[in-house]
Design a protein around this motif. Structure first.
Motif, PDB file in Angstrom:
ATOM      1  N   PRO A  19      -7.010 -13.698  12.001  1.00 17.56           N
ATOM      2  CA  PRO A  19      -6.019 -12.864  11.308  1.00 17.56           C
ATOM      3  C   PRO A  19      -5.574 -11.647  12.105  1.00 17.56           C
ATOM      4  N   TYR A  20      -6.471 -11.068  12.912  1.00 21.21           N
ATOM      5  CA  TYR A  20      -6.128  -9.858  13.650  1.00 21.21           C
ATOM      6  C   TYR A  20      -5.270 -10.124  14.883  1.00 21.21           C
ATOM      7  N   THR A  21      -4.941 -11.383  15.151  1.00 16.44           N
ATOM      8  CA  THR A  21      -4.039 -11.693  16.266  1.00 16.44           C
ATOM      9  C   THR A  21      -2.590 -11.782  15.796  1.00 16.44           C
ATOM     10  N   TYR A  22      -2.361 -11.555  14.499  1.00 15.80           N
ATOM     11  CA  TYR A  22      -1.019 -11.547  13.934  1.00 15.80           C
ATOM     12  C   TYR A  22      -0.632 -10.113  13.563  1.00 15.80           C
ATOM     13  N   ARG A  23       0.251  -9.978  12.598  1.00 17.45           N
ATOM     14  CA  ARG A  23       0.691  -8.653  12.187  1.00 17.45           C
ATOM     15  C   ARG A  23      -0.036  -8.221  10.916  1.00 17.45           C
ATOM     16  N   GLU A  24       0.413  -7.095  10.377  1.00 24.25           N
ATOM     17  CA  GLU A  24      -0.301  -6.442   9.280  1.00 24.25           C
ATOM     18  C   GLU A  24      -0.557  -7.350   8.093  1.00 24.25           C
ATOM     19  N   ARG A  25       0.418  -8.143   7.699  1.00 25.38           N
ATOM     20  CA  ARG A  25       0.265  -8.961   6.499  1.00 25.38           C
ATOM     21  C   ARG A  25      -0.869  -9.966   6.620  1.00 25.38           C
ATOM     22  N   ALA A  26      -1.096 -10.462   7.818  1.00 29.63           N
ATOM     23  CA  ALA A  26      -2.178 -11.430   8.001  1.00 29.63           C
ATOM     24  C   ALA A  26      -3.539 -10.796   7.745  1.00 29.63           C
ATOM     25  N   LEU A  27      -3.666  -9.491   7.986  1.00 28.44           N
ATOM     26  CA  LEU A  27      -4.932  -8.811   7.726  1.00 28.44           C
ATOM     27  C   LEU A  27      -5.286  -8.815   6.237  1.00 28.44           C
ATOM     28  N   GLU A  28      -4.274  -8.901   5.392  1.00 29.51           N
ATOM     29  CA  GLU A  28      -4.527  -8.899   3.963  1.00 29.51           C
ATOM     30  C   GLU A  28      -5.345 -10.117   3.529  1.00 29.51           C
ATOM     31  N   SER A  29      -5.291 -11.200   4.311  1.00 32.09           N
ATOM     32  CA  SER A  29      -6.031 -12.402   3.967  1.00 32.09           C
ATOM     33  C   SER A  29      -7.539 -12.183   4.028  1.00 32.09           C
ATOM     34  N   ILE A  30      -7.975 -11.202   4.834  1.00 33.20           N
ATOM     35  CA  ILE A  30      -9.401 -10.869   4.874  1.00 33.20           C
ATOM     36  C   ILE A  30      -9.700  -9.558   4.149  1.00 33.20           C
ATOM     37  N   MET A  31      -8.720  -8.681   4.055  1.00 30.74           N
ATOM     38  CA  MET A  31      -8.964  -7.373   3.444  1.00 30.74           C
ATOM     39  C   MET A  31      -9.055  -7.461   1.922  1.00 30.74           C
ATOM     40  N   LEU A  32      -8.166  -8.224   1.309  1.00 33.13           N
ATOM     41  CA  LEU A  32      -8.147  -8.289  -0.150  1.00 33.13           C
ATOM     42  C   LEU A  32      -9.417  -8.913  -0.736  1.00 33.13           C
ATOM     43  N   PRO A  33      -9.908 -10.032  -0.201  1.00 36.35           N
ATOM     44  CA  PRO A  33     -11.169 -10.571  -0.751  1.00 36.35           C
ATOM     45  C   PRO A  33     -12.347  -9.609  -0.600  1.00 36.35           C
ATOM     46  N   VAL A  34     -12.395  -8.892   0.519  1.00 33.92           N
ATOM     47  CA  VAL A  34     -13.475  -7.935   0.730  1.00 33.92           C
ATOM     48  C   VAL A  34     -13.379  -6.786  -0.272  1.00 33.92           C
ATOM     49  N   LEU A  35     -12.180  -6.253  -0.452  1.00 34.01           N
ATOM     50  CA  LEU A  35     -11.983  -5.174  -1.417  1.00 34.01           C
ATOM     51  C   LEU A  35     -12.356  -5.617  -2.825  1.00 34.01           C
ATOM     52  N   SER A  36     -11.978  -6.821  -3.190  1.00 39.02           N
ATOM     53  CA  SER A  36     -12.280  -7.325  -4.536  1.00 39.02           C
ATOM     54  C   SER A  36     -13.790  -7.385  -4.764  1.00 39.02           C
ATOM     55  N   LYS A  37     -14.518  -7.816  -3.759  1.00 33.85           N
ATOM     56  CA  LYS A  37     -15.973  -7.888  -3.873  1.00 33.85           C
ATOM     57  C   LYS A  37     -16.590  -6.501  -3.954  1.00 33.85           C
ATOM     58  N   MET A  38     -16.119  -5.573  -3.101  1.00 29.28           N
ATOM     59  CA  MET A  38     -16.662  -4.223  -3.070  1.00 29.28           C
ATOM     60  C   MET A  38     -16.380  -3.458  -4.353  1.00 29.28           C
ATOM     61  N   CYS A  39     -15.241  -3.734  -4.965  1.00 26.46           N
ATOM     62  CA  CYS A  39     -14.753  -2.923  -6.081  1.00 26.46           C
ATOM     63  C   CYS A  39     -14.802  -3.653  -7.421  1.00 26.46           C
ATOM     64  N   ASN A  40     -15.606  -4.696  -7.505  1.00 29.89           N
ATOM     65  CA  ASN A  40     -15.760  -5.429  -8.757  1.00 29.89           C
ATOM     66  C   ASN A  40     -14.414  -5.883  -9.297  1.00 29.89           C
ATOM     67  N   ASN A  41     -13.560  -6.347  -8.392  1.00 26.67           N
ATOM     68  CA  ASN A  41     -12.229  -6.892  -8.706  1.00 26.67           C
ATOM     69  C   ASN A  41     -11.214  -5.845  -9.171  1.00 26.67           C
ATOM     70  N   LEU A  42     -11.570  -4.565  -9.130  1.00 25.74           N
ATOM     71  CA  LEU A  42     -10.639  -3.522  -9.565  1.00 25.74           C
ATOM     72  C   LEU A  42      -9.750  -3.122  -8.382  1.00 25.74           C
ATOM     73  N   VAL A  43      -8.849  -4.031  -8.034  1.00 25.08           N
ATOM     74  CA  VAL A  43      -7.974  -3.849  -6.878  1.00 25.08           C
ATOM     75  C   VAL A  43      -6.557  -4.242  -7.257  1.00 25.08           C
ATOM     76  N   LEU A  44      -5.602  -3.449  -6.827  1.00 22.95           N
ATOM     77  CA  LEU A  44      -4.187  -3.772  -6.980  1.00 22.95           C
ATOM     78  C   LEU A  44      -3.495  -3.581  -5.635  1.00 22.95           C
ATOM     79  N   VAL A  45      -2.446  -4.356  -5.399  1.00 25.44           N
ATOM     80  CA  VAL A  45      -1.667  -4.225  -4.168  1.00 25.44           C
ATOM     81  C   VAL A  45      -0.214  -3.914  -4.515  1.00 25.44           C
ATOM     82  N   GLU A  46       0.450  -3.266  -3.567  1.00 20.94           N
ATOM     83  CA  GLU A  46       1.883  -2.972  -3.689  1.00 20.94           C
ATOM     84  C   GLU A  46       2.208  -2.220  -4.986  1.00 20.94           C
TER      85      GLU A  46
END
Length: 250
Positions: free
Chosen positions: A51-78
């Motif tokens: 994912p880190y060989t692409y642009r910013e949006r591709a990072l979301e594919s790894i960032m969002l699942p990690v955030l959801s786990k860390m924050c007990n699913n209390l995550v919103l985007v945009e």
């Protein structure tokens, strides 16, 4: 240091040691460590496409699942916000915008603006047009939402704004990767200093608060299915002072 079975180096630039800073620092560290761990799954027997060989949006594919786990699913985007800023560093006319990530961690509201850039580690210079300007932009975005987010009503201890600049260290040369890995590793101390200096232009107040480097495992870097050599991934963080908001609890 070894975290999640992977190798990292860290530099804490800020002299802050208040509770909110410690919470934010822990948040950034855990987020980046887990993003790195998840990235390793993208190089396997079926494919090697990081994912880190692409642009910013591709990072979301790894960032969002990690955030959801860390924050007990209390995550919103945009999340929609109104941007406005008029100070000596930035001027932003009143306009509509969006926050990249909103989440709740350790009873604090965390707001994240994310940028992604590439830095060629075989040269001694930071790419001003890309890397430095992206850092300026992420800080401008965080400044411009300061008034709007004070109206948030969730019952947390306060709002912590974090600017994250993820930088991929690369060489466009696919040959001699073992030598390139050694070159990258040897330059990590100087790269810390270079980023701290160059990203604080033109204002010293924009100096990063925390910098982490992931030394990508050689088995991934040397995989022949990749074009070029991607030897390291950096997380550069700016942690702003906590804001009291409408829903804040004592």
């Amino acid at each position: 240091m070894i975290k999640r079975g992977l190798s990292f180096e860290e530099m804490v630039v800020s002299t802050r040691d208040d509770k909110e800073f410690r919470v934010a620092k822990e948040f950034v560290e855990n987020l980046f460590f887990d993003m790195a761990k998840m990235s390793t799954k993208y190089c396997n027997k079926l494919f090697c496409d990081l994912p880190y060989t692409y642009r910013e949006r591709a990072l979301e594919s790894i960032m969002l699942p990690v955030l959801s786990k860390m924050c007990n699913n209390l995550v919103l985007v945009e999340i929609p916000v109104t941007r406005k800023c008029d100070n000596r560093r930035f001027y932003v006319e009143k306009s509509s915008g969006r926050i990249d990530f909103w989440c709740i961690y350790n009873n604090y509201t965390i707001i994240i603006e994310l940028k992604h850039s590439f830095d060629c580690f075989t040269t001694p210079n930071t790419r001003e047009r890309v890397v430095t300007n992206q850092w300026l932009k992420v800080n401008e975005q965080l400044e411009s939402i300061k008034d709007d987010v004070k109206e948030f009503v969730e019952e947390t201890k306060g709002i912590i704004r974090i600017g994250l600049h993820v930088i991929t260290s690369y060489s466009d040369k696919p040959q001699n990767r073992k030598k390139l890995i050694s070159q990258f590793t040897a330059k990590i101390p100087d790269t810390f200093k270079r980023f701290a200096k160059d990203l604080s232009k033109p204002y010293s107040s924009l100096k990063p608060d925390l910098m982490i480097c992931w030394k990508i495992p050689p088995r991934i870097v040397m995989d022949e299915r990749q074009d070029g050599t991607f030897a390291g991934l950096w997380c550069i963080a700016k942690i702003y002072s906590t804001l009291r908001h409408q829903g804040a609890v004592k």
